[in-house]
Scaffold this motif. Structure first.
Motif, mmCIF file in Angstrom:
data_model
loop_
_atom_site.group_PDB
_atom_site.id
_atom_site.type_symbol
_atom_site.label_atom_id
_atom_site.label_comp_id
_atom_site.label_asym_id
_atom_site.label_seq_id
_atom_site.Cartn_x
_atom_site.Cartn_y
_atom_site.Cartn_z
ATOM 1 N N VAL A 55 -4.532 -5.575 2.640
ATOM 2 C CA VAL A 55 -3.711 -5.128 1.509
ATOM 3 C C VAL A 55 -2.298 -5.457 1.966
ATOM 4 C CG1 VAL A 55 -2.977 -3.210 0.063
ATOM 5 C CG2 VAL A 55 -5.298 -3.228 0.980
ATOM 6 N N TRP A 56 -1.814 -6.603 1.549
ATOM 7 C CA TRP A 56 -0.588 -7.124 2.148
ATOM 8 C C TRP A 56 0.672 -6.525 1.577
ATOM 9 C CZ3 TRP A 56 -1.588 -8.870 6.560
ATOM 10 C CH2 TRP A 56 -2.750 -9.602 6.805
ATOM 11 N N ALA A 57 0.614 -6.083 0.354
ATOM 12 C CA ALA A 57 1.814 -5.495 -0.230
ATOM 13 C C ALA A 57 1.425 -4.717 -1.478
ATOM 14 C CB ALA A 57 2.824 -6.592 -0.603
ATOM 15 N N VAL A 58 2.248 -3.735 -1.815
ATOM 16 C CA VAL A 58 2.081 -2.996 -3.071
ATOM 17 C C VAL A 58 3.451 -2.968 -3.724
ATOM 18 C CG1 VAL A 58 1.419 -0.814 -4.152
ATOM 19 C CG2 VAL A 58 0.294 -1.535 -2.035
ATOM 20 N N ARG A 66 1.863 1.328 14.633
ATOM 21 C CA ARG A 66 1.619 -0.056 14.256
ATOM 22 C C ARG A 66 2.908 -0.741 13.815
ATOM 23 N NH1 ARG A 66 -3.582 -1.997 12.398
ATOM 24 N NH2 ARG A 66 -4.961 -0.816 13.726
ATOM 25 N N ASP A 67 3.106 -1.922 14.382
ATOM 26 C CA ASP A 67 4.296 -2.682 14.012
ATOM 27 C C ASP A 67 3.876 -3.762 13.027
ATOM 28 O OD1 ASP A 67 6.806 -3.591 13.866
ATOM 29 O OD2 ASP A 67 6.879 -4.464 15.870
ATOM 30 N N GLN A 68 3.460 -3.345 11.876
ATOM 31 C CA GLN A 68 2.940 -4.327 10.935
ATOM 32 C C GLN A 68 3.322 -3.946 9.517
ATOM 33 O OE1 GLN A 68 -1.284 -4.703 10.769
ATOM 34 N NE2 GLN A 68 -1.209 -6.896 10.487
ATOM 35 N N GLY A 69 3.413 -4.942 8.687
ATOM 36 C CA GLY A 69 3.686 -4.673 7.280
ATOM 37 C C GLY A 69 5.117 -4.249 7.068
ATOM 38 N N LEU A 107 10.798 4.346 4.099
ATOM 39 C CA LEU A 107 10.035 3.389 4.892
ATOM 40 C C LEU A 107 8.887 4.136 5.550
ATOM 41 C CD1 LEU A 107 12.932 1.502 6.705
ATOM 42 C CD2 LEU A 107 11.583 0.683 4.781
ATOM 43 N N TYR A 108 7.772 3.431 5.747
ATOM 44 C CA TYR A 108 6.602 4.086 6.333
ATOM 45 C C TYR A 108 6.047 3.283 7.501
ATOM 46 C CZ TYR A 108 6.726 6.698 1.958
ATOM 47 O OH TYR A 108 7.129 7.479 0.904
ATOM 48 N N TRP A 109 5.570 4.007 8.499
ATOM 49 C CA TRP A 109 4.854 3.403 9.620
ATOM 50 C C TRP A 109 3.589 4.230 9.869
ATOM 51 C CZ3 TRP A 109 10.125 3.875 9.397
ATOM 52 C CH2 TRP A 109 10.901 2.741 9.654
ATOM 53 N N VAL A 110 2.504 3.560 10.208
ATOM 54 C CA VAL A 110 1.247 4.274 10.441
ATOM 55 C C VAL A 110 0.988 4.356 11.944
ATOM 56 C CG1 VAL A 110 -1.203 4.350 9.894
ATOM 57 C CG2 VAL A 110 0.375 3.321 8.282
ATOM 58 N N PHE A 162 -0.645 -13.143 9.615
ATOM 59 C CA PHE A 162 -0.147 -11.831 10.043
ATOM 60 C C PHE A 162 0.263 -10.984 8.856
ATOM 61 C CE2 PHE A 162 1.370 -14.198 14.003
ATOM 62 C CZ PHE A 162 0.200 -13.891 14.678
ATOM 63 N N ASP A 163 0.951 -11.635 7.940
ATOM 64 C CA ASP A 163 1.507 -10.856 6.850
ATOM 65 C C ASP A 163 1.847 -11.785 5.679
ATOM 66 O OD1 ASP A 163 2.263 -8.546 5.624
ATOM 67 O OD2 ASP A 163 3.693 -7.948 7.163
ATOM 68 N N VAL A 164 1.894 -11.211 4.498
ATOM 69 C CA VAL A 164 2.294 -11.959 3.305
ATOM 70 C C VAL A 164 3.339 -11.109 2.584
ATOM 71 C CG1 VAL A 164 1.527 -13.074 1.192
ATOM 72 C CG2 VAL A 164 -0.048 -12.882 3.109
#
Lengths: 418, 186
Positions: free
Chosen positions: A357-360, A247-250, A258-261, A403-405
């Motif tokens: 869940v846009w950010a932690v 996934r190219d998101q977040g 850095l993490y990618w799911v 898309f994202d915040v």
């Protein structure tokens, strides 16, 4: 500007101007820093420290004070850059990502928002030449880190890093890594602050082919792309219509990783930005059902995943066993129904869902809830969720289809470093 | 060592018995004498507590050469007021909570106490509290000064404290370029 008279309490002795000036400076650096430590936020500290050379020197020359101040005052959240869909990338539509400031009664934080360049006007000023004939360019936000914002101009395949709080033209632009192999997919770069003192940044992207991943990173200091080794990773469960299996998101980032799911939600790729080492974790079963999740840091600085499913929010904590092998352990899963009823009485029914869940960051998750989750034009509520108390606080409304915040957090400015 | 220690303890017991009073007398740099509750002084000031425990309190007035009479009067006033005030529930329960500074908010009477002080008296009191190891008084006075800086541009802070702008033109330009927002004035 109207003259603001110093607030002098009723006293018999009129203090002479010269005397008054020497008095506060006679306190000495240690006591001055004790006063500064009690200021409400970094924004107030910056304004106070800029008053004179001695005060700025007192702050800049004390790394110990900086540590103490940070321990007491979390870096202030100024607002959110929202990545919303817009029509027509071509021809160029002049656009900057919208910024939603946090509501604050703190006049110093308000000054940062009002006096800064949160609409990123510098982007359009700086690129009129290259855009051709004074045409304005269209910028989308990609990531936020260390007080800087990474944006992309999709038409020109150009990236740029700006600090919305400065008025100087320090924009650093770069082109995407050349990618001669068509079978290799490059995901969006992320912004990593590698040295807060020197304000040094890397843009890091993950490239993948059918079965391997590779880290590619651009140093904004040396202005060069470098590539890590290709790493073979566990086979994904592929969906028929997708060649992208990651996934190219977040902008999942925590503690220098850095993490990618995976698209199949079974694995997560992590990249240590200090060593550029890639590893892959198997994700716990509880995440299989959850579309929305994000990685970030708790108040204590631990790495965690926050995920949402229907009206439930769960938290997974990152652990390492004795051999240093990492894994994720479910910490809690809580229904938000009661909390939602408290902050939005009567607004939710059985169709309501957590939609993002846009950010932690710094112990808060930024989540969204919608009463009409499958209608892209409906509105959802954007809220903060305190991970300590699991209490929600509503922030603003936005369409379901953003898309994202990206939370924008003020960082310690360079001018207050030694 | 054993003997010395025993002797020290005996000495202390004797002195405490000798000076069996509820108050201690403090002498300012300009020779004025002030009486303060021994219990409050020992509780609020680590330095005075040490002097009381160590028997170095002088019945004719313990010399505090670094503290002027106005500041010492305020210190004593604070100690006496503190001795009389019942800690509010808020003060007891304000443990370090999530998003707040780990400093306890001043109580109403403490606010009033520092509000009536002139700038000079306030700065003197900060120094006196620091010298005497009075953590709470230092907290309250520093908090008061920090409140005077809140919500102001550097220009406004300069006016409040009558501080000279000693940056060079070049420095000022650099600062204004990089941190323009800090000078935003509404």
């Amino acid at each position: 500007m109207p003259h603001v008279a110093p607030r002098k309490p009723a006293t018999d002795e009129p203090a002479s101007d010269a005397a008054a000036e020497t008095r506060i400076s006679s306190l000495g650096d240690d006591l001055l820093l004790e006063v500064f430590l009690r200021l409400p936020s970094l924004a107030t500290l910056v304004r106070a420290a800029l008053t004179c050379r001695a005060w700025r020197g007192a702050v800049a020359s004390s790394p110990a004070f900086r540590r103490r101040f940070r321990a007491v005052h979390p870096p202030p959240l100024l607002g959110f850059f929202v990545e919303a869909p817009h029509d027509g990338h071509s021809p160029n539509v002049p656009a900057s990502p919208p910024f939603v400031p946090t509501c604050t009664r703190d006049r110093d934080l308000a000054a940062a928002v009002r006096g800064g360049d949160c609409f990123l006007t510098s982007l359009h000023g700086g690129l009129q030449g290259s855009g051709g004939g004074g045409e304005l360019s269209c910028w989308d936000i990609v990531d936020c880190s260390g007080g800087y914002v990474l944006l992309v101009n999709a038409d020109e395949e150009l990236f740029t890093v700006v600090n919305p709080l400065t008025r100087c033209n320090e924009t650093a632009s770069f082109d995407l890594c050349t990618n001669p192999d068509d079978s290799v997919v490059q995901l969006h770069p992320r912004l990593v602050c590698v040295d807060e003192d020197r304000i040094s940044f890397l843009a890091v992207l993950l490239a993948h082919d059918e079965s391997r991943v590779q880290a590619r990173f651009f140093s904004l200091d040396t202005r060069e792309w470098s590539m890590g080794p290709w790493v073979k990773v566990p086979e994904p469960v592929r969906s028929a219509d997708h060649s992208n299996w990651i996934r190219d998101q977040g902008s999942m980032q925590a503690n220098g990783f850095l993490y990618w799911v995976y698209d199949d939600r079974r694995h997560m790729v992590s990249l240590d930005t200090a060593t550029m080492e890639i590893s892959v974790f198997e994700l716990p079963q509880c995440l299989l059902e959850s579309y929305v999740k994000n990685v970030g840091e708790t108040k204590g600085g631990a790495t965690c995943i926050v995920y949402a499913e229907m009206l439930n929010v769960g938290v997974l904590m990152h652990t390492r066993d004795d051999d240093g092998v990492g894994g994720w352990v479910q910490d809690r899963a809580v229904t938000m129904a009661t909390e939602l009823e408290r902050v939005l009485p009567g607004k939710f029914d059985e169709h309501s869902q957590m939609v993002g869940v846009w950010a932690v960051q710094d112990g808060y998750a930024y989540v969204a809830t919608s009463a009409d989750p499958f209608n892209m034009n409906a509105l959802c509520w954007f809220m903060s969720l305190c991970l300590e108390t699991m209490k929600l606080e509503k922030l603003f409304r936005m369409p379901n289809n953003v898309f994202d915040v990206h939370p924008y957090i003020m960082r310690w400015p360079r001018l207050l470093n030694s | 060592m054993e003997v010395d220690k025993g002797k020290g303890e005996a000495e202390e017991t004797r002195k405490v018995a000798e000076a069996d009073r509820d108050t201690v007398t403090l002498k300012s740099s300009d020779g004025k004498l002030f009486e303060v509750s021994k219990e409050a002084a020992a509780r609020l000031s680590t330095v005075l507590a040490g002097m009381i425990a160590g028997g170095s309190i002088d019945d004719n007035g313990t010399d505090l050469k670094q503290i002027g009479s106005e500041a010492l009067e305020n210190v004593v006033d604070y100690c006496n007021k503190h001795a009389n005030s019942i800690p509010s529930a808020a003060l007891i329960s304000s443990s370090i909570s999530f998003n707040t500074a780990p400093f306890k908010e001043p109580e109403e009477w403490e606010r009033k106490f520092v509000d009536r002080l002139s700038h000079d008296a306030l700065f003197d009191l900060v120094e006196a509290a620091n010298f005497l190891g009075m953590e709470r008084l230092l907290d309250v006075t520093c908090h008061k000064i920090s409140e005077m800086m809140k919500g102001k541009s550097p220009d406004q802070i300069r006016e409040v404290f009558n501080i000279k702008n000693d940056y060079t033109k070049e420095e000022l330009e650099e600062i204004r370029q990089e941190l323009a927002w800090a000078f935003y004035d509404d």
